[in-house]
Write a protein that holds these residues in place. Structure first.
Motif, PDB file in Angstrom:
ATOM      1  N   PHE A 406       1.425  -0.986   0.447  1.00 50.48           N
ATOM      2  CA  PHE A 406      -0.386  -0.113  -0.227  1.00 50.48           C
ATOM      3  C   PHE A 406       0.773   1.265   0.159  1.00 50.48           C
ATOM      4  O   PHE A 406       0.210   2.448   0.827  1.00 50.48           O
ATOM      5  CB  PHE A 406      -1.090  -0.117   0.707  1.00 50.48           C
ATOM      6  CG  PHE A 406      -1.994  -0.826   1.384  1.00 50.48           C
ATOM      7  CD1 PHE A 406      -3.322  -1.149   0.825  1.00 50.48           C
ATOM      8  CD2 PHE A 406      -1.918  -2.082   2.286  1.00 50.48           C
ATOM      9  CE1 PHE A 406      -3.876  -2.244   0.413  1.00 50.48           C
ATOM     10  CE2 PHE A 406      -2.616  -3.008   2.194  1.00 50.48           C
ATOM     11  CZ  PHE A 406      -3.690  -3.323   1.478  1.00 50.48           C
ATOM     12  N   ALA A 409      -0.109   4.858  -0.796  1.00 50.64           N
ATOM     13  CA  ALA A 409      -1.526   5.160  -0.659  1.00 50.64           C
ATOM     14  C   ALA A 409      -2.361   6.048   0.188  1.00 50.64           C
ATOM     15  O   ALA A 409      -3.708   6.184  -0.596  1.00 50.64           O
ATOM     16  CB  ALA A 409      -1.944   3.382  -0.107  1.00 50.64           C
ATOM     17  N   THR A 418      -8.362   2.372  -1.570  1.00 47.95           N
ATOM     18  CA  THR A 418      -6.586   1.787  -1.288  1.00 47.95           C
ATOM     19  C   THR A 418      -6.339   1.639   0.297  1.00 47.95           C
ATOM     20  O   THR A 418      -6.075   0.696   0.763  1.00 47.95           O
ATOM     21  CB  THR A 418      -6.112   1.088  -1.654  1.00 47.95           C
ATOM     22  OG1 THR A 418      -6.693   1.461  -3.371  1.00 47.95           O
ATOM     23  CG2 THR A 418      -5.349   0.493  -2.060  1.00 47.95           C
ATOM     24  N   GLY A 422      -6.042  -0.989   3.542  1.00 47.81           N
ATOM     25  CA  GLY A 422      -4.955  -0.710   3.868  1.00 47.81           C
ATOM     26  C   GLY A 422      -4.720  -0.575   5.255  1.00 47.81           C
ATOM     27  O   GLY A 422      -4.033  -1.064   6.156  1.00 47.81           O
ATOM     28  N   THR A 490       3.418   3.985   4.040  1.00 47.53           N
ATOM     29  CA  THR A 490       2.207   3.529   2.991  1.00 47.53           C
ATOM     30  C   THR A 490       1.338   5.741   3.174  1.00 47.53           C
ATOM     31  O   THR A 490       0.431   5.686   2.819  1.00 47.53           O
ATOM     32  CB  THR A 490       0.576   2.900   4.311  1.00 47.53           C
ATOM     33  OG1 THR A 490       1.008   3.690   5.369  1.00 47.53           O
ATOM     34  CG2 THR A 490       0.864   2.215   4.245  1.00 47.53           C
TER      35      THR A 490
END
Length: 641
Positions: A406, A409, A418, A422, A490
């Protein structure tokens, strides 16, 4: 260190020194046993150390009856009005075919089995409270669970600290431990982890732990099971030496060889829940001959006894049962070898007035118990590869894995869904990564706790608190490492306030997960425990609001979302990332529908503020399950109280 040497000790020392050199190692160990078994080093108020003679205690029981679980409309009779007396200074074997009631009798005499039991158990003719009785009698079951990540020396040191009074100096405790190491032949293995010991060494260690307080009565359930003939003979020789110095030692034995059987002084033979012989082993053959059972020449007497006990429909067996299994009176061997009768009416098990009270239930105060147990638990945890080391490694590796999958993201409005997925995976891993190790490892530790508590080592409260505090470092380290890695990779907002809120939600979820694991391990066996965790978490995942929003559910299902712990952890995390007036996301696409955080939170049925309520809900879940954990541990003990 000044010592007062008693006449008995001097005699034993002289007899040991006069022995021949034949089998030097066995004789030396026996001499150590003789000296240590008869006396106990105690420290009095002026600081001097004196020797206290071992109190000789006879274990008597009358009219013990017990029925098994209900099958159909009947309960199988396990024990039927069994009475007897085990004398000090003698090693007694409880023998009988499978299902005769041997282990049940020993469990009843030790106080480990009480429900559904009729009869009375006395010490020197007096009925004691459970507390006083367990201060004088120790029970070593067949499956003796030990903390496998401690060394032999550490096991005995912790046992000495918990079982010897605060007035005993460190030097006195150390001498006691060293004596036991020499007595039981464990000196060479003192730095070995318990999990690496042989079966015989584990059996000897289990006995040594209980010898710390010099108990006058020792009950053993099949101590030679799983041992080879040499190890079994060596172990029984140690036990015999302990009995010769005044202890009452009773052992369930399973089909012993002649060389092993001859070490026992008395025999208590059971057949279908009834006693068919009770007395010296040398008198068994003649007693059976009177009932029509003749032992062949050079035949193993133990095998002969088992064969007789298996002839359930034999008239001679009924005669023996009538002779040794009278419910109104029983024949008992006195300490000088004479026989006398004693009348007793069957009463509920140990249900008479307290005859003798102990001044204090535990040797050390509860704050000291907590300190010792905390040290022991931390040491075991550090060495546990699966529970601690692999767990930390897994959090680091999975943190990188999810961070890469991820990656960034959280930086773009086009990947907001998304990013939420995650975050959801973060919570799933934190829950299972912290609950399952406890679920798998805690059932064995619970067995150790039950045995030690029932043998009056420490209180439930001291153990419970020590377990909570010992787990705190891992509860803090694992989620913290995971969040530090995955949060940055992320692309979540690098704002201290938002990171702190997100970390707090993950930390609370990790603490709750470990509590769930401990609860399942304490309440169930390992098979049921591993089944309990998914059964609890899957409904919580379903009603978390990630798969189906609460407003999309059927009306009668909506209240269930309020009992989902994942709902509160997800909402709190979403508020930390998207709430509290976060600015609009940058959009790399032509159009991003959820470019405003408030709009997305509304779609997720999550208020923009109020993370404190979600934190409070998780704290409430933690408190609730901690209470259930305490109740489960107490419930484990309730059947013995």
């Amino acid at each position: 260190m000044p010592q007062l040497c008693t006449r008995e000790t001097r005699q034993m020392q002289h007899s040991c020194s006069c022995m021949s050199d034949f089998n030097v190692r066995t004789v030396t160990n026996a001499c150590f046993v003789s000296i240590m078994a008869a006396t106990e080093l105690v420290q009095i108020e002026d600081g001097t150390v004196q020797e206290k003679l071992l109190t000789r205690m006879a274990l008597e029981f009358t009219n013990i009856s017990f029925k098994g679980e209900l099958k159909g409309d009947k309960r199988k009779i396990i024990l039927d009005n069994v009475s007897g007396r085990f004398s000090p200074g003698r090693l007694t074997a409880i023998l009988g075919p499978s299902g005769a009631g041997k282990s049940s009798l020993l469990n009843i005499l030790s106080g480990f089995k009480k429900h559904g039991v009729i009869g009375s158990v006395m010490v020197n003719g007096e009925t004691l409270s459970d507390e006083a009785f367990r201060n004088k009698c120790v029970y070593i079951p067949q499956d003796f669970d030990l903390l496998e990540l401690l060394t032999v020396m550490e096991i005995l040191d912790y046992a000495a600290e918990l079982k010897m009074t605060n007035s005993s100096s460190r030097m006195v405790r150390k001498k006691k431990v060293n004596d036991i190491l020499d007595v039981l032949g464990l000196r060479r293995s003192m730095a070995t982890l318990v999990k690496n010991l042989s079966g015989g060494e584990k059996k000897r260690l289990s006995i040594g732990m209980e010898l710390i307080t010099n108990p006058p009565i020792i009950l053993l359930d099949e101590p030679t099971s799983g041992l080879d003939s040499v190890s079994a003979l060596q172990l029984v020789s140690y036990i015999k030496s302990l009995a010769e110095e005044g202890r009452t030692i009773v052992s369930v034995i399973h089909q012993p060889a002649s060389s092993l059987f001859k070490h026992f002084d008395d025999l208590f033979l059971l057949s279908a829940g009834k006693c068919i012989y009770s007395g010296p082993i040398d008198g068994m053959v003649s007693s059976f001959a009177e009932a029509g059972f003749h032992c062949p020449k050079y035949y193993n007497r133990a095998d002969f006894a088992l064969e007789v006990a298996s002839m359930l429909n034999s008239p001679g067996l009924e005669l023996l049962a009538l002779k040794y299994n009278n419910s109104d009176a029983y024949v008992r061997t006195s300490m000088d070898g004479e026989f006398s009768g004693r009348n007793n009416i069957g009463t509920p098990y140990r249900n008479t007035c307290l005859a003798v009270k102990s001044r204090r239930k535990y040797a050390v105060p509860q704050w000291k118990q907590f300190e010792i147990l905390l040290s022991r638990s931390l040491r075991s945890t550090i060495r546990d590869f699966f529970f601690a080391q692999l767990r930390v490694i897994a959090h680091v590796i999975v943190g990188f894995l999810l961070g890469i999958v991820f990656y960034n993201a959280g930086k773009d409005a086009s990947s907001v869904m998304t990013n939420t997925a995650g975050i959801f995976f973060f919570h799933i891993f934190i829950f299972y990564g912290n609950s399952m190790p406890c679920t798998i490892t805690f059932p064995q530790e619970t067995k150790v706790f039950v045995r030690e508590h029932l043998n009056n080592w420490y209180s439930l409260e001291a153990y419970y608190l020590s377990k909570i505090f010992a787990d705190l470092p891992l509860q803090f380290i694992c989620p913290t490492l995971f969040v530090l890695i995955s949060y940055y990779l992320t692309g979540q907002p690098l704002e201290p306030f938002r990171f702190a809120m997100f970390w707090t939600m993950c930390l609370l979820l990790g603490i709750f997960a470990q509590t769930v694991g401990l609860l399942s391990g304490a309440a169930f066996d390992i098979q049921m425990a591993t089944f309990f965790v998914p059964c609890l978490s899957i409904p919580a995942l379903l009603f978390s609001g990630f798969f189906v929003k609460s407003y999309e559910m059927l009306e009668f299902l909506r209240p269930l979302s309020y009992v989902s712990f994942f709902r509160y952890s997800m909402q709190g995390s979403m508020q930390a990332i998207y709430g509290y007036n976060r600015t609009d996301f940058p959009c790399s696409q032509i159009m991003c529908y959820y470019n405003r955080p408030g709009k997305y939170l509304k779609f997720m049925d999550t208020p923009e503020e109020g993370i404190e309520l979600n934190m409070a809900a998780l704290v409430g879940f933690i408190v609730l399950f901690q209470v259930l954990l305490y109740i489960s541990l107490r419930r484990r003990l309730k059947i013995f109280q």
